[in-house]
Motif scaffolding. Sequence first.
Motif, PDB file in Angstrom:
ATOM      1  N   ALA A 177      86.041 -32.015  -8.291  1.00  0.00           N
ATOM      2  CA  ALA A 177      84.642 -32.190  -7.687  1.00  0.00           C
ATOM      3  C   ALA A 177      83.756 -31.723  -8.193  1.00  0.00           C
ATOM      4  N   PHE A 178      83.677 -30.625  -9.667  1.00  0.00           N
ATOM      5  CA  PHE A 178      83.571 -30.337 -10.840  1.00  0.00           C
ATOM      6  C   PHE A 178      83.373 -30.709 -11.617  1.00  0.00           C
ATOM      7  N   GLY A 179      84.498 -31.436 -11.753  1.00  0.00           N
ATOM      8  CA  GLY A 179      84.694 -32.373 -13.201  1.00  0.00           C
ATOM      9  C   GLY A 179      83.471 -33.477 -13.044  1.00  0.00           C
ATOM     10  N   ILE A 180      83.288 -34.250 -11.017  1.00  0.00           N
ATOM     11  CA  ILE A 180      83.094 -35.877 -11.608  1.00  0.00           C
ATOM     12  C   ILE A 180      81.379 -34.920 -11.422  1.00  0.00           C
ATOM     13  N   ALA A 181      81.054 -33.768 -10.687  1.00  0.00           N
ATOM     14  CA  ALA A 181      79.190 -33.347 -11.152  1.00  0.00           C
ATOM     15  C   ALA A 181      79.166 -32.768 -11.838  1.00  0.00           C
ATOM     16  N   LEU A 182      79.567 -32.856 -13.211  1.00  0.00           N
ATOM     17  CA  LEU A 182      79.555 -31.923 -14.397  1.00  0.00           C
ATOM     18  C   LEU A 182      79.039 -33.888 -15.279  1.00  0.00           C
ATOM     19  N   THR A 183      80.126 -34.124 -14.887  1.00  0.00           N
ATOM     20  CA  THR A 183      80.132 -35.304 -16.377  1.00  0.00           C
ATOM     21  C   THR A 183      78.542 -36.367 -15.663  1.00  0.00           C
ATOM     22  N   VAL A 184      78.754 -36.542 -14.271  1.00  0.00           N
ATOM     23  CA  VAL A 184      77.888 -37.038 -13.793  1.00  0.00           C
ATOM     24  C   VAL A 184      77.015 -36.817 -14.341  1.00  0.00           C
ATOM     25  N   GLY A 185      76.001 -35.412 -13.844  1.00  0.00           N
ATOM     26  CA  GLY A 185      75.195 -34.584 -13.873  1.00  0.00           C
ATOM     27  C   GLY A 185      75.018 -34.785 -15.183  1.00  0.00           C
ATOM     28  N   PHE A 186      75.550 -34.515 -16.652  1.00  0.00           N
ATOM     29  CA  PHE A 186      76.038 -34.593 -18.075  1.00  0.00           C
ATOM     30  C   PHE A 186      75.167 -35.483 -18.308  1.00  0.00           C
ATOM     31  N   GLN A 187      75.820 -36.792 -17.763  1.00  0.00           N
ATOM     32  CA  GLN A 187      75.089 -37.950 -18.254  1.00  0.00           C
ATOM     33  C   GLN A 187      73.812 -38.676 -17.699  1.00  0.00           C
ATOM     34  N   LEU A 188      73.367 -37.931 -16.299  1.00  0.00           N
ATOM     35  CA  LEU A 188      72.186 -38.646 -15.954  1.00  0.00           C
ATOM     36  C   LEU A 188      70.944 -37.254 -16.972  1.00  0.00           C
ATOM     37  N   LEU A 189      71.230 -35.969 -16.635  1.00  0.00           N
ATOM     38  CA  LEU A 189      70.552 -35.172 -17.173  1.00  0.00           C
ATOM     39  C   LEU A 189      70.767 -33.798 -17.910  1.00  0.00           C
ATOM     40  N   GLY A 190      71.226 -34.390 -19.418  1.00  0.00           N
ATOM     41  CA  GLY A 190      71.933 -33.568 -20.341  1.00  0.00           C
ATOM     42  C   GLY A 190      71.125 -32.381 -20.667  1.00  0.00           C
ATOM     43  N   ASN A 191      69.698 -32.514 -20.300  1.00  0.00           N
ATOM     44  CA  ASN A 191      69.042 -31.557 -20.546  1.00  0.00           C
ATOM     45  C   ASN A 191      68.296 -30.365 -20.202  1.00  0.00           C
ATOM     46  N   HIS A 192      68.554 -30.521 -18.773  1.00  0.00           N
ATOM     47  CA  HIS A 192      68.551 -30.543 -17.669  1.00  0.00           C
ATOM     48  C   HIS A 192      69.358 -28.537 -17.342  1.00  0.00           C
ATOM     49  N   LEU A 193      69.199 -27.364 -17.422  1.00  0.00           N
ATOM     50  CA  LEU A 193      69.631 -26.507 -16.883  1.00  0.00           C
ATOM     51  C   LEU A 193      70.570 -25.654 -16.188  1.00  0.00           C
ATOM     52  N   ALA A 194      70.361 -26.969 -14.990  1.00  0.00           N
ATOM     53  CA  ALA A 194      71.522 -27.143 -14.427  1.00  0.00           C
ATOM     54  C   ALA A 194      72.495 -28.247 -14.712  1.00  0.00           C
ATOM     55  N   PHE A 195      72.857 -28.189 -15.892  1.00  0.00           N
ATOM     56  CA  PHE A 195      73.900 -28.938 -16.470  1.00  0.00           C
ATOM     57  C   PHE A 195      73.934 -28.188 -17.764  1.00  0.00           C
ATOM     58  N   GLY A 196      73.885 -27.262 -18.060  1.00  0.00           N
ATOM     59  CA  GLY A 196      73.543 -26.637 -19.513  1.00  0.00           C
ATOM     60  C   GLY A 196      75.516 -25.616 -19.663  1.00  0.00           C
ATOM     61  N   LEU A 197      75.177 -25.145 -20.456  1.00  0.00           N
ATOM     62  CA  LEU A 197      76.326 -23.815 -20.897  1.00  0.00           C
ATOM     63  C   LEU A 197      77.304 -23.099 -19.665  1.00  0.00           C
ATOM     64  N   LEU A 198      76.322 -22.558 -19.380  1.00  0.00           N
ATOM     65  CA  LEU A 198      77.039 -21.497 -18.301  1.00  0.00           C
ATOM     66  C   LEU A 198      77.200 -22.184 -16.596  1.00  0.00           C
ATOM     67  N   ALA A 199      76.267 -23.365 -17.271  1.00  0.00           N
ATOM     68  CA  ALA A 199      76.953 -24.424 -15.650  1.00  0.00           C
ATOM     69  C   ALA A 199      78.151 -24.981 -16.033  1.00  0.00           C
ATOM     70  N   HIS A 200      78.832 -24.987 -16.954  1.00  0.00           N
ATOM     71  CA  HIS A 200      79.797 -25.376 -17.159  1.00  0.00           C
ATOM     72  C   HIS A 200      81.221 -24.987 -17.849  1.00  0.00           C
ATOM     73  N   LEU A 201      81.025 -23.909 -18.486  1.00  0.00           N
ATOM     74  CA  LEU A 201      82.060 -22.780 -18.370  1.00  0.00           C
ATOM     75  C   LEU A 201      82.394 -21.814 -17.173  1.00  0.00           C
ATOM     76  N   VAL A 202      81.849 -21.952 -16.736  1.00  0.00           N
ATOM     77  CA  VAL A 202      82.154 -20.989 -15.240  1.00  0.00           C
ATOM     78  C   VAL A 202      83.137 -21.801 -14.013  1.00  0.00           C
ATOM     79  N   PRO A 203      82.733 -22.775 -13.721  1.00  0.00           N
ATOM     80  CA  PRO A 203      83.404 -23.526 -13.148  1.00  0.00           C
ATOM     81  C   PRO A 203      85.105 -24.552 -13.642  1.00  0.00           C
ATOM     82  N   ILE A 204      84.576 -24.359 -15.194  1.00  0.00           N
ATOM     83  CA  ILE A 204      85.705 -25.162 -15.992  1.00  0.00           C
ATOM     84  C   ILE A 204      86.997 -23.300 -16.676  1.00  0.00           C
TER      85      ILE A 204
END
Length: 170
Positions: A65-92
């Motif tokens: 679930a988080f892999g799909i959300a982070l992959t798609v979100g990062f590709q579309l909104l990579g500069n947005h805070l919602a797909f930043g470092l902390l949003a990646h580090l916690v679920p991973i």
Amino acid sequence: MPSERAIRISHTVLFTLVLLASIIALIISATLVAHYNKEGYPPVHTGGYTARIRILLVASVWTTAFGIALTVGFQLLGNHLAFGLLAHLVPITIGFILYLIGSASLTALTDKIDCGRSGDTFSRCGVVKGLVVISWIDTIFLVITLAFLITLAFVARGRYGVHKSTLYAD
């Protein structure tokens, strides 16, 4: 300093590998849980198999679930805070911990079992061993992904200070 293109390619490759392994683990663990709920768990260590396979089911659902959300979100909104470092580090990190617990405990339970000799007493023995293998593979992919994210966090902090929160270093 890594470029935006290098980060985007690395992110895509790592998360595709994590997603692929997580989806395979999800399919295997879901079919095992469904089968054992219907037919009954193996007679030896019944409670152990129940909990361990379900932990791997939760880990695979979480990571998928988080892999799909982070992959798609990062590709579309990579500069947005919602797909930043902390949003990646916690679920991973949570996914890594769940996989590590599930993989290690199921390995400890099945490592002395020979599927050829177990016969009818342990149905789906080979599938359980396959779940162990794919779970360890996903755990390794998650460690590599965590190392990638932590490296980016240190690069971003060193170059931009505390306020840099997206994955892009440039």
